[in-house]
Enzyme design. Structure first.
Site, PDB file in Angstrom:
ATOM      1  CD  GLU A 111      -1.717  -2.212   1.859  1.00 38.67           C
ATOM      2  OE1 GLU A 111      -0.634  -2.320   2.479  1.00 38.67           O
ATOM      3  OE2 GLU A 111      -2.527  -3.151   1.718  1.00 38.67           O
ATOM      4  CG  ASN A 116       5.326   8.334  -0.326  1.00 34.45           C
ATOM      5  OD1 ASN A 116       6.273   8.910  -0.844  1.00 34.45           O
ATOM      6  ND2 ASN A 116       5.467   7.469   0.663  1.00 34.45           N
ATOM      7  CE1 TYR A 123       7.769   0.461  -3.007  1.00 34.19           C
ATOM      8  CE2 TYR A 123       6.019   2.043  -2.679  1.00 34.19           C
ATOM      9  CZ  TYR A 123       7.022   1.270  -2.167  1.00 34.19           C
ATOM     10  OH  TYR A 123       7.294   1.280  -0.823  1.00 34.19           O
TER      11      TYR A 123
HETATM   12  C1  LIG Z   1      10.411   6.253  -0.904  1.00 34.28           C
HETATM   13  C2  LIG Z   1      11.836   6.016  -0.394  1.00 34.28           C
HETATM   14  C3  LIG Z   1      11.892   4.666   0.302  1.00 34.28           C
HETATM   15  C4  LIG Z   1      12.807   6.022  -1.593  1.00 34.28           C
HETATM   16  O1  LIG Z   1      14.126   5.753  -1.090  1.00 34.28           O
HETATM   17  P1  LIG Z   1      15.450   6.096  -1.947  1.00 34.28           P
HETATM   18  O2  LIG Z   1      16.550   5.284  -1.416  1.00 34.28           O
HETATM   19  O3  LIG Z   1      15.636   7.573  -2.024  1.00 34.28           O
HETATM   20  O4  LIG Z   1      15.034   5.553  -3.374  1.00 34.28           O
HETATM   21  P2  LIG Z   1      15.977   5.470  -4.622  1.00 34.28           P
HETATM   22  O5  LIG Z   1      17.304   6.102  -4.352  1.00 34.28           O
HETATM   23  O6  LIG Z   1      16.008   4.043  -5.044  1.00 34.28           O
HETATM   24  O7  LIG Z   1      15.190   6.363  -5.646  1.00 34.28           O
HETATM   25  C5  LIG Z   1      14.934   7.734  -5.345  1.00 34.28           C
HETATM   26  C6  LIG Z   1      15.398   8.635  -6.473  1.00 34.28           C
HETATM   27  O8  LIG Z   1      16.817   8.596  -6.561  1.00 34.28           O
HETATM   28  C7  LIG Z   1      17.196   8.297  -7.899  1.00 34.28           C
HETATM   29  N1  LIG Z   1      18.433   7.500  -7.842  1.00 34.28           N
HETATM   30  C8  LIG Z   1      18.530   6.199  -7.527  1.00 34.28           C
HETATM   31  N2  LIG Z   1      19.826   5.814  -7.582  1.00 34.28           N
HETATM   32  C9  LIG Z   1      20.534   6.911  -7.920  1.00 34.28           C
HETATM   33  C10 LIG Z   1      21.918   7.167  -8.109  1.00 34.28           C
HETATM   34  N3  LIG Z   1      22.834   6.216  -7.960  1.00 34.28           N
HETATM   35  N4  LIG Z   1      22.277   8.423  -8.406  1.00 34.28           N
HETATM   36  C11 LIG Z   1      21.374   9.399  -8.545  1.00 34.28           C
HETATM   37  N5  LIG Z   1      20.036   9.216  -8.370  1.00 34.28           N
HETATM   38  C12 LIG Z   1      19.639   7.997  -8.071  1.00 34.28           C
HETATM   39  C13 LIG Z   1      16.061   7.513  -8.452  1.00 34.28           C
HETATM   40  O9  LIG Z   1      16.007   7.562  -9.861  1.00 34.28           O
HETATM   41  C14 LIG Z   1      14.888   8.204  -7.809  1.00 34.28           C
HETATM   42  O10 LIG Z   1      14.547   9.370  -8.521  1.00 34.28           O
HETATM   43  P3  LIG Z   1      13.013   9.857  -8.614  1.00 34.28           P
HETATM   44  O11 LIG Z   1      12.482   9.973  -7.207  1.00 34.28           O
HETATM   45  O12 LIG Z   1      13.103  11.167  -9.307  1.00 34.28           O
HETATM   46  O13 LIG Z   1      12.302   8.809  -9.392  1.00 34.28           O
HETATM   47  C15 LIG Z   1      12.281   7.172   0.555  1.00 34.28           C
HETATM   48  O14 LIG Z   1      11.992   8.399  -0.041  1.00 34.28           O
HETATM   49  C16 LIG Z   1      11.652   7.088   1.930  1.00 34.28           C
HETATM   50  O15 LIG Z   1      12.149   6.390   2.816  1.00 34.28           O
HETATM   51  N6  LIG Z   1      10.543   7.835   2.145  1.00 34.28           N
HETATM   52  C17 LIG Z   1       9.890   7.850   3.450  1.00 34.28           C
HETATM   53  C18 LIG Z   1       9.266   6.519   3.792  1.00 34.28           C
HETATM   54  C19 LIG Z   1       8.282   6.089   2.732  1.00 34.28           C
HETATM   55  O16 LIG Z   1       7.491   6.868   2.233  1.00 34.28           O
HETATM   56  N7  LIG Z   1       8.331   4.788   2.398  1.00 34.28           N
HETATM   57  C20 LIG Z   1       7.448   4.181   1.418  1.00 34.28           C
HETATM   58  C21 LIG Z   1       6.174   3.792   2.080  1.00 34.28           C
HETATM   59  S1  LIG Z   1       5.057   3.019   0.910  1.00 34.28           S
END
Ligand SMILES: CC(C)(COP(=O)(O)OP(=O)(O)OC[C@H]1O[C@@H](n2cnc3c(N)ncnc32)[C@H](O)[C@@H]1OP(=O)(O)O)[C@@H](O)C(=O)NCCC(=O)NCCS
Length: 155
Positions: A111, A116, A123
């Protein structure tokens, strides 16, 4: 002076002693965070749980998954604010999906709040598709917020 983002080193199983660090990230990441008790109950009942760690062995993210009757369910996935945007969530999702496949789950469900956006992008990028809406699923400041139910088919 810019601060270097914390670098992911690996993903390993969550241990009981990781819970305080996990809780710190949880509390700064969600408006309605899980309590310590929920994390400890998840470990006690044997849900799958992982932490992502950095060079200093500090926890920078975590994920929890339950698997039952052919379906895996992502219970929580979260990355520390100063470690986001570097693929940590991708690595945690790989662990979740690998476990679901190992247990021959047919699909992975989760979910997510419609609001968000970064989680929804993550996802979508990983192949999840929206299959339903759960009305009023989440608490929200102005009442309740729906959940989008997303699924990733594994077979
Ligand atoms: C949602 C969440 C888990 C994403 O975590 P994250 O580690 O930042 O995710 P990723 O790094 O895999 O991806 C995030 C972004 O970084 C980018 N990215 C990934 N690897 C990268 C790299 N090596 N260099 C530059 N950018 C990168 C991705 O393309 C993505 O870009 P986008 O948001 O524009 O699509 C994080 O924001 C979070 O913890 N949020 C709060 C808790 C939450 O909402 N959890 C989900 C509940 S359903």
């Amino acid at each position: 002076m810019s601060v270097e983002p914390r670098q992911l080193i690996g993903v390993r199983g969550m241990r009981s002693r990781d819970v305080p660090a996990v809780l710190e990230i949880e509390q700064v990441s969600y408006g309605y965070p899980w309590s310590e008790r929920i994390f400890r109950d998840c470990l006690r009942v044997g849900y799958h749980a992982w932490v992502a760690t950095d060079l200093d062995e500090q926890v920078i993210g975590y994920a929890l998954l339950s698997v039952a009757v052919g379906e895996a369910h992502v219970l929580n996935l979260c990355v520390a604010p100063d470690a986001r945007g570097h693929g940590v969530a991708d690595r945690l999702l790989e662990a979740l999906i690998g476990q679901a496949e190992a247990e021959r789950a047919e699909r992975v469900l989760l979910e997510v709040r419609p609001s968000n956006k970064s989680a929804r992008r993550l996802y979508k990028r990983c192949g999840f598709e929206r299959i339903a809406t759960r009305p009023g699923y989440y608490p929200a400041p102005d009442g309740r917020e729906d959940a989008l139910l997303l699924a990733l088919d594994l077979i």
